[in-house]
Design a protein around this motif. Sequence first.
Motif, mmCIF file in Angstrom:
data_model
loop_
_atom_site.group_PDB
_atom_site.id
_atom_site.type_symbol
_atom_site.label_atom_id
_atom_site.label_comp_id
_atom_site.label_asym_id
_atom_site.label_seq_id
_atom_site.Cartn_x
_atom_site.Cartn_y
_atom_site.Cartn_z
ATOM 1 N N ASN A 21 2.223 30.931 -4.321
ATOM 2 C CA ASN A 21 2.941 30.950 -5.566
ATOM 3 C C ASN A 21 3.300 32.252 -6.404
ATOM 4 N N TYR A 22 2.392 33.212 -6.181
ATOM 5 C CA TYR A 22 2.443 34.840 -6.779
ATOM 6 C C TYR A 22 3.563 35.423 -6.016
ATOM 7 N N ARG B 110 7.265 34.456 -6.726
ATOM 8 C CA ARG B 110 7.756 34.758 -7.997
ATOM 9 C C ARG B 110 7.896 36.381 -7.995
ATOM 10 N N SER C 181 13.109 33.794 -8.911
ATOM 11 C CA SER C 181 12.660 32.648 -10.036
ATOM 12 C C SER C 181 13.559 31.535 -10.109
ATOM 13 N N ASP D 278 12.258 29.464 -16.168
ATOM 14 C CA ASP D 278 10.880 29.850 -16.590
ATOM 15 C C ASP D 278 9.613 29.492 -15.964
ATOM 16 N N GLN D 279 9.810 28.823 -14.943
ATOM 17 C CA GLN D 279 8.861 28.179 -14.335
ATOM 18 C C GLN D 279 7.865 29.089 -13.557
ATOM 19 N N GLU D 280 6.628 29.109 -13.668
ATOM 20 C CA GLU D 280 5.777 29.906 -13.094
ATOM 21 C C GLU D 280 4.848 29.222 -12.161
ATOM 22 N N LYS E 288 -2.219 38.724 -12.924
ATOM 23 C CA LYS E 288 -1.403 37.591 -12.756
ATOM 24 C C LYS E 288 -1.765 36.642 -11.593
ATOM 25 N N LEU F 280 -3.502 32.923 -11.567
ATOM 26 C CA LEU F 280 -2.706 31.717 -10.764
ATOM 27 C C LEU F 280 -3.974 31.191 -9.973
#
Length: 469
Positions: A261-262, A265, A269, A272-274, A301, A305
Amino acid sequence: MTVVTRFAPSPTGYLHVGGARTALYSWLYAKSQGGEFVLRIEDTDLERSTDDAKQAILDGMEWLGLNHDKGPYYQTERFERYYEVIDELLEKGLAYKCFMSVAELDAIREEQEKKGEKPRYPGTWRDRTDHPEGQPFVVRFKTPLKGDVIINDHVRGEIRISNTELDDLIIKRTDGAPTYNFCVVVDDWDMGITHVVRGEDHINNTPRQINILNALGAPLPEYAHVSMILGDDGKKLSKRHGAVSVMQYRDDGYLPQAVLNYLVRLGWSHGDQEIFSIEEMIEHFSLDSISKSASAFNTEKLNWLNEHYIKTLPASEVAPYAKWHFDQQGIDCSNGPSLESVIDIQADRVTTLKELASISTYFYADFEEFDEKAAKKHLRLVAKEPLEAVKEALLAVDEWSPENIQSAINATAEKLEVGMGKIGMPLRVAATGSGNSPSLDVTLNLMKKEQIAQRIDKALVYIANRENS
């Protein structure tokens, strides 16, 4: 057309963060298009390639869950194919033997540099046929003398390079070994690669590879050259910024779901979903959404997560990864509560799985000593009577459950007419060895009555010894 992407690392070291992100982008694009993902090990650099590095790449890909549909292929097992294509190019006059010595070439380049020119091979043997017998030679590809190579890059837009900027690339060395840029072309052609996702450091290789593909009459893949990853200080990511090996993140207690996931990103992108599940990454990923700006690595960050995934993934999904850390710390989880139940009550309290294993030891093994600070504060003479009373109350519990455990503790406090802190903290230190744990009802519920009683006895001995010392 079936989309076919590839990840093609050189086995000269571990699988680093930048390579893992490239692999992820290639894998995601293939999956998003219903295509195939190829793993290819580019091990033609015999001096620097090692079996350990090959295994490290395979281990890293497996840990991340980036399964390949075809491969792994090894370039060292394909030399006969490369020789076959080189011979074909020589026969068609699209390549030639060059007998220029290294000393001659160095002298030419030195002279070019003195004149302020770009150092390059001048094509001396390009059209010569007076080949000296028994002399060492390289094989060079005949780069077109005119025109431009145009790359419509998914990340960087149009890239145009004049062929006059390129010299005649060596495709076979004097020792007979085919070179990197040539092997890549043959592999991409043979393996039907339709999309090449790789780092921006390969941009200079791309026009050379396209020219060879054109000479072979092979279809051109589409390209996406992704920017590098920087450290949080703006410099190229390296060991000084912390872990850069994917497997080091496993060793440090990160979940692969958090790392993926990190990484996704870091340059891509979707609004704005993280937080992205693998399914969401596949659904939304596109090469055209990759940013051409460099990304900065931010460990905070990643930690955020990792905490999120430890807390929100089903404990059954976290457990296999957590068990690895228990094993590493010599903790046998077979004699005690289920790992899933421990994860359920500890997940909110940790950033990494390594921490989770460290703070959960008391569920599976007796501790040798109490935490010094906690014991000094809570295992005092005043705690003797509450500990004796709560031990008796807990042993009397028929049906072991959080509710009944809490009732026993409450009843003890009422009987002795003391506050909960006078009971709870000494009991916590006695049972777990420290002053930190989840709430006592759920913590003790994962332990056996007899085990708790023995630890209370140990605490009472500690108190007696303390008073007598």
